[in-house]
Motif scaffolding. Structure first.
Motif, mmCIF file in Angstrom:
data_model
loop_
_atom_site.group_PDB
_atom_site.id
_atom_site.type_symbol
_atom_site.label_atom_id
_atom_site.label_comp_id
_atom_site.label_asym_id
_atom_site.label_seq_id
_atom_site.Cartn_x
_atom_site.Cartn_y
_atom_site.Cartn_z
ATOM 1 N N LYS A 35 -2.958 -3.140 -18.877
ATOM 2 C CA LYS A 35 -3.190 -3.748 -17.559
ATOM 3 C C LYS A 35 -2.349 -3.049 -16.502
ATOM 4 O O LYS A 35 -1.171 -2.781 -16.734
ATOM 5 C CB LYS A 35 -2.769 -5.213 -17.585
ATOM 6 C CG LYS A 35 -3.848 -6.156 -18.017
ATOM 7 C CD LYS A 35 -3.337 -7.584 -17.845
ATOM 8 C CE LYS A 35 -4.375 -8.576 -18.382
ATOM 9 N NZ LYS A 35 -3.809 -9.906 -18.553
ATOM 10 N N VAL A 36 -2.956 -2.775 -15.373
ATOM 11 C CA VAL A 36 -2.173 -2.215 -14.261
ATOM 12 C C VAL A 36 -1.998 -3.325 -13.237
ATOM 13 O O VAL A 36 -2.964 -3.941 -12.809
ATOM 14 C CB VAL A 36 -2.903 -1.008 -13.622
ATOM 15 C CG1 VAL A 36 -2.085 -0.455 -12.461
ATOM 16 C CG2 VAL A 36 -3.156 0.064 -14.660
ATOM 17 N N ARG A 37 -0.770 -3.610 -12.908
ATOM 18 C CA ARG A 37 -0.508 -4.708 -11.974
ATOM 19 C C ARG A 37 0.290 -4.204 -10.797
ATOM 20 O O ARG A 37 1.118 -3.319 -10.957
ATOM 21 C CB ARG A 37 0.362 -5.780 -12.636
ATOM 22 C CG ARG A 37 -0.245 -6.515 -13.749
ATOM 23 C CD ARG A 37 0.487 -7.819 -13.881
ATOM 24 N NE ARG A 37 0.649 -8.443 -12.535
ATOM 25 C CZ ARG A 37 1.005 -9.689 -12.353
ATOM 26 N NH1 ARG A 37 1.238 -10.453 -13.387
ATOM 27 N NH2 ARG A 37 1.149 -10.181 -11.145
#
Ligand code: ACO
Ligand code: LMR
Length: 264
Positions: A2-4
């Motif tokens: 996941k890229v947050r």
């Protein structure tokens, strides 16, 4: 993965995003279903874990016993004067709370710090008290304005009685009592006070419950969680005093000239 986007706040104690808010992962419905009390909620939000019943009961006893100590003590006096100046509830409350500190109600963390350090280093009460004297520091948790050897603080006795019955170990509290026995040889009012009783007993709770690692105990003592117990408890009384003054429609307070020594 996941890229947050990076966040500006990190929070670990509660979460309101789901169907119902959770305190340290425990949903509110289960807090109610399990019949949890204020001690359990404090355990979850301050210590991020459920503590055994005797611990939560001890927390609740601290809160109940420290809720008020009459109108003459520093905090209540400030709240009363503020209420009589016509201020709102929050102003009266914080004006009372602002008196809590090293002399009044806010000596619990330092009592825990100094008693822990002295006990862990194996200092005798004599060595501990005399080393504090050399440094010019009053022993936090010792001494009271109106309590003394012949008029002991009932709150301290009640806390000690509960802990002696329910705690697996009360070694820090027994050490604080030995310190008291020594300070009482110096002056009649150098009793173990309620801050010292809570500070030493909370060390016993933290160290003896098996619920905290040694590092966690050190962190709790270093950060200073324990004055929070007095702040929370005394808020109950300060709010009560505020309502009382407003109910009684008390006028603006002015201190009498006769009670001031005007001098050069
Ligand atoms: N350790 C060592 N000596 C002490 C202590 C102490 N904790 N308290 C008083 N003394 C001695 C000192 O010799 C002091 O003289 P000093 O001013 O030269 O230091 C002498 O007793 C007289 O002190 P007083 O200021 O007259 O004592 P008082 O009765 O006014 O103080 C107080 C009461 C403020 C609680 C004091 O004992 C103290 O500072 N204790 C440590 C802080 C503390 O535990 N506060 C919490 C009290 S409980 C509560 O507020 C809910
Ligand atoms: C309190 O709980 O407020 C007291 O112990 C302090 C005092 O001065 O009596």
């Amino acid at each position: 993965g996941k890229v947050r986007a990076p966040t500006h706040i990190i929070s670990t104690i509660s979460d309101d995003r789901g169907e119902e808010p959770c305190y340290a992962g425990v949903p509110m419905s289960s807090i109610i279903e399990k019949g949890f009390g204020v001690g359990d909620v404090i355990s979850l939000l301050w210590f991020k874990r459920s503590l055994p019943r005797y611990c939560t009961q001890f927390i609740e006893i601290c809160i109940m016993l420290c809720a008020d100590h009459g109108p003459c003590v520093s905090g209540a006096h400030n709240a009363i004067v503020t209420a009589r100046a016509g201020k709102d509830l929050v102003s009266c409350l914080v004006s009372g709370l602002l008196t809590i500190g090293p002399r009044f109600g806010g000596a619990i963390d330092d009592a825990a710090r100094y008693f822990k350090d002295a006990y862990d280093r194996g200092l005798t009460p004599y060595e501990f008290v005399e080393s504090m004297k050399k440094k010019g520091i009053r022993v936090p948790g010792i001494g009271h304005r109106i309590k003394n050897r012949d008029n002991k603080d009932k709150r301290v006795e009640l806390l000690q009685k509960f802990a002696r019955t329910h705690f697996p170990s009360v070694k820090y509290m027994e050490y604080a009592v030995e310190v008291e026995n020594y300070t009482l040889t110096k002056a009649n009012n150098l009793v173990l006070n309620v801050d010292g009783a809570i500070g030493s007993l909370f060390l016993d709770l933290l160290a003896g419950s098996g619920m905290f690692t040694k590092q966690e105990v050190d962190e709790i003592v270093e950060i200073g969680y324990l004055n929070g117990l007095f702040v929370l408890a005394r808020s109950i009384g300060l709010i009560g005093h505020t309502f009382d003054q407003k109910r009684l429609k008390q006028p603006l307070y002015r201190h009498p000239w006769e009670d001031v020594l005007y001098t050069k």
